[in-house]
Design a protein around this motif. Structure first.
Motif, mmCIF file in Angstrom:
data_model
loop_
_atom_site.group_PDB
_atom_site.id
_atom_site.type_symbol
_atom_site.label_atom_id
_atom_site.label_comp_id
_atom_site.label_asym_id
_atom_site.label_seq_id
_atom_site.Cartn_x
_atom_site.Cartn_y
_atom_site.Cartn_z
ATOM 1 N N UNK A 22 13.044 -36.863 31.868
ATOM 2 C CA UNK A 22 12.379 -37.854 32.730
ATOM 3 C C UNK A 22 12.260 -39.183 31.984
ATOM 4 N N UNK A 23 12.374 -40.293 32.734
ATOM 5 C CA UNK A 23 12.218 -41.626 32.167
ATOM 6 C C UNK A 23 10.888 -42.218 32.603
ATOM 7 N N UNK A 24 10.209 -42.894 31.691
ATOM 8 C CA UNK A 24 8.970 -43.615 32.009
ATOM 9 C C UNK A 24 9.167 -45.062 31.557
ATOM 10 N N UNK A 65 7.669 -47.362 28.498
ATOM 11 C CA UNK A 65 8.725 -47.305 27.466
ATOM 12 C C UNK A 65 8.737 -45.946 26.761
ATOM 13 N N UNK A 66 8.694 -44.902 27.583
ATOM 14 C CA UNK A 66 8.715 -43.541 27.046
ATOM 15 C C UNK A 66 9.788 -42.708 27.728
ATOM 16 N N UNK A 67 10.186 -41.638 27.039
ATOM 17 C CA UNK A 67 11.137 -40.687 27.607
ATOM 18 C C UNK A 67 10.591 -39.280 27.369
ATOM 19 N N UNK A 68 10.755 -38.436 28.355
ATOM 20 C CA UNK A 68 10.393 -37.023 28.188
ATOM 21 C C UNK A 68 11.693 -36.244 27.986
ATOM 22 N N UNK A 69 11.786 -35.594 26.841
ATOM 23 C CA UNK A 69 12.990 -34.854 26.468
ATOM 24 C C UNK A 69 12.769 -33.356 26.663
ATOM 25 N N UNK A 70 13.876 -32.655 26.855
ATOM 26 C CA UNK A 70 13.837 -31.193 26.921
ATOM 27 C C UNK A 70 14.206 -30.658 25.535
ATOM 28 N N UNK A 71 13.182 -30.273 24.769
ATOM 29 C CA UNK A 71 13.396 -29.794 23.404
ATOM 30 C C UNK A 71 13.378 -28.264 23.408
#
Length: 544
Positions: free
Chosen positions: A224-226, A230-236
């Motif tokens: 997901x982009x925010x 200025x944030x990103x949610x990554x799939x770790x």
């Protein structure tokens, strides 16, 4: 009001101190096809509006500090500096070279030429500035290699501005450009994804988060982009990782990172290896998407080792800069970089003598050349428009033979030997040759001495060489080298080599020097001495 008299005084002061570039006839500049001028003119044309808007010209060279700086890194800075020298004759605008270190890149593998490799093994994939220095001199491996880079660039007196990727990311310098890249995320993905395989397409992200737990640079997909924050949610690996893209919490993938540098630093020119042409095309598309034009570019051929393999920082193959500088001058290395930049070059120890001889030859040619011819003389570019005036005493190849035949093991002894036969030589006015002597002794002992294979002549060859010794009875040390050379030709023709004098001289070189070719033998004799040469040949024949 400007004091014109004072301005003129300042001009004269600068002129006589050599601060001002000599004015070259514009007609000659228009005519020359020397590649630094070709690239400089191209740059000024392609970047005209950008340069006028900011009032200066910015050139960039890149360095990946995952291994020790190698000769290819030097080549980029040297060649870019030559373009700056050409620009100095085309425009008065200030120029600056940025040497950019990608020291926030993750360490992908352990270089082969590094001590304490276990320290690197334990910190793979961390930013280079977070990896311990295996040399135990600096805070990180990245800092160590950055300092190595700066030290050898300073040794060559290059003018450059060093910039660290880590510092620019963490200081927030790149923040505005990073926000713009996030805003254009989809467009950038549309540029990059078609160049990737299907599996890589599933995981690719322009942004690489720095793991808050391990410090590793992660290559994981985006969930997901925010853009607002200025944030990103990554799939770790199934776990969500929310990360700011600012202030060094993320870095960019290589091709996007390159475009960001061009954009944020407003770069007007950058050269790169042929292997990066495809990357440059993609980075150009990305900077255009962001709203700026790409820098003027120049793709050079790669540097190869003696096996024809690409020189690599991690392998440490080919000759190193420090090795070259043990055997020859920085200027000879710069000359090697100047010549044919779009042709692959083999860089190993055995190319040094030829490079030095070509350097000396170009200096000699410069003494009688017209201004237009000088613009095509590589040494004009190597020496920033000022070709040295020192006269040549002898070639490096001949000096290497003198080192062997005189048994000289230090500079002072070899100088005494040279002065014995050339009494009018003033050592103080031959600084290039003075350094050449030390280089020759070092090179001979390291690269030649152990590899010498002296030919044992057969009976007919021995007769021919005996005839040469006898013919030298009619020569003396006062004769011109050309006249001695004529005598040698005559002996060869009279002893079976009339149809192939090349084989005659090859025989002399192989028997006397243990090599297949060398300097003009008559010139060698004029320095070494007629009687000494006779004794030298006799000593080689006695062993047969």
């Amino acid at each position: 009001m400007v004091n014109k008299f004072q301005l003129y005084k300042n001009y004269l002061k600068c002129y006589f101190k050599g601060y001002l570039t000599k004015v070259i006839d514009k007609t000659n500049i228009d005519k020359t096809n020397a590649w630094p001028f070709v690239e400089a003119k191209k740059l000024l044309k392609e970047r005209k509006k950008n340069i006028e808007n900011k009032g200066k010209i910015i050139l960039q060279t890149g360095y990946g500090p995952s291994g020790l700086p190698h000769i290819g890194t030097f080549g980029e800075v040297a060649r870019t500096s030559m373009i700056v020298n050409a620009l100095n004759h085309l425009t008065d605008l200030p120029k600056e070279i940025i040497t950019f270190s990608d020291d926030m890149d993750g360490l992908r593998k352990v270089p082969e030429n590094i001590p304490n490799s276990e320290k690197l093994e334990q910190n793979l994939h961390k930013p280079l500035t977070q990896v311990p220095d295996p040399f135990e001199k600096f805070d990180s491996f990245g800092e160590h290699n950055n300092e190595m880079l700066k030290n050898f660039l300073n040794r060559f007196n290059f003018k450059y501005i060093f910039k660290s990727s880590t510092l620019l990311y963490k200081s927030g310098f790149f923040n505005d450009t990073l926000k713009l890249i996030l805003k254009n995320y989809d467009g950038i993905m549309n540029i990059i994804l078609p160049t990737l395989g299907k599996e890589r397409q599933k995981t690719y992200s322009p942004f690489l988060p720095i793991c808050p737990d391990t410090g590793v640079v992660l290559e994981i997909p985006v969930s997901e982009l925010d853009t607002k924050n200025s944030k990103i949610i990554f799939d770790n690996n199934g776990k969500k990782l929310e990360q700011s893209i600012l202030d060094g919490n993320c870095k960019l993938q290589w091709k996007v990172d390159w475009a960001m540098r061009w954009y944020a630093l407003d770069v007007d020119f950058e050269m790169y290896g042929k292997d990066l042409i495809e990357s440059a095309i993609l980075s150009t598309k990305i900077i255009n998407l962001l709203g700026k034009t790409n820098p003027s570019g120049f793709a050079y051929e790669l540097f190869l080792d003696e096996k024809g393999e690409k020189i690599s920082k991690s392998k440490g193959n080919g000759i190193t800069i420090n090795q070259w500088l043990e055997y020859a001058s920085p200027e000879s290395l710069s000359l090697y970089m100047y010549q044919n930049p779009k042709r692959a070059k083999k860089l190993y120890r055995e190319v040094v003598p030829k490079a030095v001889d070509e350097y000396l030859d170009f200096i000699e040619k410069g003494k009688t050349q017209t201004e237009l011819q000088k613009l095509m003389n590589p040494v004009w570019h190597v020496h920033n428009s000022k070709i040295p005036e020192e006269n040549s005493i002898m070639s490096f190849s001949m000096l290497l033979n003198l080192v062997e035949t005189s048994n000289a093991d230090n500079k002072e002894l070899l100088w005494k030997f040279v002065k014995k036969y050339k009494k009018d030589i003033n050592q103080d006015i031959y600084p290039i040759f003075d350094k050449l002597i030390s280089y020759a002794i070092k090179y001979f002992n390291d690269a030649i001495k152990s590899k010498k294979i002296y030919k044992k002549p057969n009976e007919s060859e021995k007769i021919a060489l005996d005839a040469l010794v006898n013919s030298l009875d009619s020569c003396d040390d006062a004769m011109k080298p050309e006249d001695i050379q004529t005598t040698i030709y005559t002996v060869g023709k009279e002893n079976g080599y009339k149809e192939n004098l090349r084989d005659w001289f090859k025989l002399i070189y192989e028997v006397v020097f243990g090599v297949e070719n060398g300097p003009r033998f008559g010139f060698f004799i004029s320095f070494f001495g007629v009687q000494e040469t006779k004794e030298l040949i006799k000593s080689k024949l006695e062993d047969v």
